[in-house]
Enzyme design. Sequence first.
Site, mmCIF file in Angstrom:
data_model
loop_
_atom_site.group_PDB
_atom_site.id
_atom_site.type_symbol
_atom_site.label_atom_id
_atom_site.label_comp_id
_atom_site.label_asym_id
_atom_site.label_seq_id
_atom_site.Cartn_x
_atom_site.Cartn_y
_atom_site.Cartn_z
ATOM 1 N N LYS A 1 35.768 36.648 34.136
ATOM 2 C CA LYS A 1 34.943 36.573 35.494
ATOM 3 C C LYS A 1 33.823 37.533 34.817
ATOM 4 O O LYS A 1 33.981 38.518 35.297
ATOM 5 C CB LYS A 1 35.968 36.803 37.094
ATOM 6 C CG LYS A 1 35.424 36.266 38.207
ATOM 7 C CD LYS A 1 36.245 37.190 39.310
ATOM 8 C CE LYS A 1 36.228 36.429 41.188
ATOM 9 N NZ LYS A 1 37.461 37.280 41.286
HETATM 10 C C1 E4P Z 1 36.911 36.407 44.933
HETATM 11 O O1 E4P Z 1 37.355 35.981 43.838
HETATM 12 C C2 E4P Z 1 37.187 37.569 45.463
HETATM 13 O O2 E4P Z 1 37.847 38.355 44.715
HETATM 14 C C3 E4P Z 1 37.261 37.880 46.329
HETATM 15 O O3 E4P Z 1 37.055 36.833 47.622
HETATM 16 C C4 E4P Z 1 36.249 38.957 47.893
HETATM 17 O O4 E4P Z 1 36.893 38.897 49.122
HETATM 18 P P1 E4P Z 1 36.149 40.224 49.854
HETATM 19 O O5 E4P Z 1 35.163 39.481 49.910
HETATM 20 O O6 E4P Z 1 37.405 39.993 51.072
HETATM 21 O O7 E4P Z 1 36.221 41.478 48.938
#
Ligand code: E4P
Length: 217
Positions: free
Chosen positions: A83
């Site tokens: 990522k």
């Molecule tokens: C995506 O890969 C992220 O880990 C995640 O969806 C972020 O979500 P949040 O805005 O609830 O932290």
Amino acid sequence: MKFFVDTADVKEIRELNDIGLLDGVTTNPSLIMKAGRDITEVTKEICGIVDGPVSAEVTALDFDGMMKEAEVLAKIADNICIKVPLTFDGLKACKALTTEGRKVNVTLCFSANQALLAAKAGATFISPFIGRIDDIGINGMELIGEIRTIYDNYGFQTEILAASIRTVNHVKEAALIGADVATVPPATLKALVKHPLTDKGLEGFLADWAKTGQKIV
Ligand code: E4P
């Protein structure tokens, strides 16, 4: 639509995976912090539970640093998906990693133009953050629709991974609008099963069953 679970909580991942609900997992530095475990150790355990891609996020901000971290993360397991953030260096890393044959999830996407760049850089997944856009008073789901249109217009193969999902309606809307994947927190994923008429129906059946005085076992 594929379901990923957005957590580093191994117990939750195991439970959801055992029912066959999971196609993958996404983690991020905040979720690793929440799990309170070493990133390598917990990510390895997750990769052993789920067959699909497990996103592990780099924390370096520069291209060289990202590539070094990606090399370490990629060694954890074959199903690691690296990522990277949606920055210029993140896109460079995306291109280099996908050219090497790695899966890459480009995260922190908040605009259709960013998503277009990620697809051009060969991203496997693009992660638009619906909930965080809603948080600033803009409809996050519209972004998913825009990206769907753009990717379909030009035949980009990058999968749209609806992220920052906060509600069961986010899941339904993302599915209707054509997201390829939704990454969902465990509690929201479990809440998809709930319907008041299911509960009410069950209550009625059990009340009538009690009146029969019978038992199945
Ligand atoms: C995506 O890969 C992220 O880990 C995640 O969806 C972020 O979500 P949040 O805005 O609830 O932290």
